[in-house]
Design a protein around this motif. Sequence first.
Motif, short mmCIF file in Angstrom:
data_model
loop_
_atom_site.label_atom_id
_atom_site.label_comp_id
_atom_site.label_asym_id
_atom_site.label_seq_id
_atom_site.Cartn_x
_atom_site.Cartn_y
_atom_site.Cartn_z
N ASN A 94 0.82 -1.22 0.00
CA ASN A 94 0.00 0.00 0.00
C ASN A 94 0.85 1.26 0.00
N MET A 95 2.13 1.10 0.35
CA MET A 95 3.01 2.27 0.40
C MET A 95 3.43 2.66 -1.02
N VAL A 96 3.92 3.88 -1.15
CA VAL A 96 4.60 4.27 -2.39
C VAL A 96 5.97 3.61 -2.35
N THR A 97 6.30 2.89 -3.40
CA THR A 97 7.61 2.22 -3.44
C THR A 97 8.40 2.76 -4.63
N ILE A 98 9.60 3.20 -4.35
CA ILE A 98 10.45 3.76 -5.41
C ILE A 98 11.77 3.01 -5.42
N ALA A 99 12.16 2.51 -6.59
CA ALA A 99 13.43 1.80 -6.71
C ALA A 99 14.52 2.79 -7.11
N ALA A 100 15.56 2.87 -6.31
CA ALA A 100 16.74 3.66 -6.63
C ALA A 100 17.80 2.67 -7.11
N ILE A 101 17.84 2.48 -8.43
CA ILE A 101 18.64 1.39 -9.03
C ILE A 101 20.03 1.94 -9.33
N ASN A 102 20.92 1.69 -8.37
CA ASN A 102 22.25 2.30 -8.42
C ASN A 102 23.27 1.44 -9.17
N GLY A 103 22.82 0.38 -9.83
CA GLY A 103 23.76 -0.48 -10.54
C GLY A 103 23.03 -1.62 -11.23
N SER A 104 23.78 -2.68 -11.55
CA SER A 104 23.19 -3.79 -12.32
C SER A 104 22.04 -4.45 -11.57
N SER A 105 21.12 -4.97 -12.37
CA SER A 105 19.90 -5.50 -11.76
C SER A 105 19.28 -6.61 -12.60
N PRO A 106 19.99 -7.77 -12.70
CA PRO A 106 19.45 -8.87 -13.50
C PRO A 106 18.34 -9.64 -12.77
N ALA A 107 17.50 -10.30 -13.55
CA ALA A 107 16.54 -11.31 -13.09
C ALA A 107 15.76 -10.87 -11.85
N CYS A 116 8.13 -1.96 -7.90
CA CYS A 116 7.98 -0.62 -7.32
C CYS A 116 7.09 0.26 -8.21
N ASP A 117 6.65 1.38 -7.67
CA ASP A 117 5.77 2.28 -8.40
C ASP A 117 6.54 3.14 -9.40
N TYR A 118 7.84 3.35 -9.11
CA TYR A 118 8.63 4.28 -9.94
C TYR A 118 10.08 3.85 -9.85
N ARG A 119 10.80 3.94 -10.98
CA ARG A 119 12.18 3.46 -11.05
C ARG A 119 13.13 4.53 -11.54
N ILE A 120 14.17 4.78 -10.74
CA ILE A 120 15.22 5.72 -11.13
C ILE A 120 16.50 4.92 -11.22
N ASN A 150 2.97 -5.76 -17.30
CA ASN A 150 2.35 -4.59 -16.68
C ASN A 150 3.26 -3.37 -16.70
N THR A 151 4.55 -3.62 -16.85
CA THR A 151 5.52 -2.51 -16.83
C THR A 151 5.81 -1.98 -18.23
N VAL A 152 6.06 -2.88 -19.19
CA VAL A 152 6.51 -2.42 -20.52
C VAL A 152 5.63 -2.90 -21.68
N GLY A 153 4.59 -3.66 -21.38
CA GLY A 153 3.71 -4.12 -22.46
C GLY A 153 4.08 -5.50 -22.98
N ASN A 154 3.17 -6.07 -23.74
CA ASN A 154 3.29 -7.47 -24.14
C ASN A 154 4.41 -7.74 -25.14
N LEU A 177 11.37 0.42 -19.13
CA LEU A 177 11.64 -0.50 -18.02
C LEU A 177 12.06 0.29 -16.78
N VAL A 178 12.71 1.44 -16.99
CA VAL A 178 12.92 2.40 -15.90
C VAL A 178 12.31 3.74 -16.35
N ASP A 179 12.04 4.60 -15.35
CA ASP A 179 11.32 5.84 -15.65
C ASP A 179 12.23 7.04 -15.81
N LYS A 180 13.42 6.97 -15.22
CA LYS A 180 14.29 8.14 -15.23
C LYS A 180 15.74 7.72 -15.03
N LEU A 181 16.65 8.38 -15.75
CA LEU A 181 18.09 8.17 -15.53
C LEU A 181 18.69 9.43 -14.96
#
Length: 256
Positions: A94-107, A116-120, A150-154, A177-181
């Motif tokens: 129920n919380m707002v979840t934001i991913a702060a993706i500071n590096g590689s992120s496989p699988a 998460c709701d939003y990805r940086i 649900n994130t990037v389409g079929n 796949l991410v919203d902002k760099l």
Amino acid sequence: SNEKVLVELDESTVMKMKNPPVNSLSLDVLTEFSISLEKLEIDRGCRGVILTSAFPKIFSAGLDITEMCGKSAEHYAAFWRAVQEMWLKLYGSNMVTIAAINGSSPAGGCLMAMCCDYRIMADNPKFAIGLNETQLGIVAPFWFKETMVNTVGNRVTEQSLQLGQMYPAPDALKIGLVDKLVTEEKVQSTAVAAMSQWLAVPDHARQITKSIMRKPTIDNLVKHREADINNFVSFITKDSIQKSLQVYMDRLKQKK
Ligand code: CO8
């Protein structure tokens, strides 16, 4: 401390994965993650959480491959239940979840970010994100697939999943796949700024909207949870699958 998931209260609540060297998601890490998230979920003072890593250059290496090699069927079942639990809690938060993706992120790392709701993401083509399962000779289950759809389409999902494609940060932005760099140093502060924007929306309306969007996907796993565990166990215990995971692990080690 020997905690593997740190919860820090700064300007925002931050969950930092800290399982050296690469934040692989072991049974312990997944269990600790779900418990920490649940605590924040029931804390009325906490409306949002930023998910990140305690290490530079790596968000998470995904599921701990050693948890899927040479173990008992009981272990595989417990491990898979913990993976499901992490996903159910994070995707259904129920919380707002934001991913702060500071590096590689496989699988599995990509899966967590997609929950998460939003990805940086840090703006560096050396960092890549994606569901690369087929490259390991394994198959991303239907709920990984649905999270990506649900994130990037079929169409993008179908191609990504078949190829096991990892997207360097600029390409990840292009496909949504991410919203902002932003530059590496700005990932955290940008996440904090995005959080205040998301938290400006009345909680009840945002939460119900999130639930309308995600509930069918969540219900689908809840309904098929036991079958999904049985499916994972029978797949992962196959000799051919064990062999390809072993080959993949050996290649990872030899790369140095
Ligand atoms: N699990 C366990 N150990 C790992 C993992 C992992 N996922 N990733 C890396 N390691 C280990 C390496 O083997 C290495 O060990 P050692 O030091 O003993 O040689 C150590 O961590 C450090 O790794 P690197 O030297 O490779 O570190 P780098 O900083 O150079 O690279 C990366 C970091 C980019 C994360 C790189 O390690 C990598 O690409 N790892 C593989 C990631 C991967 O493919 N993960 C997929 C896991 S599968 C999954 O998440 C979903 C499965 C769904 C199930 C499907 C149903 C059957």
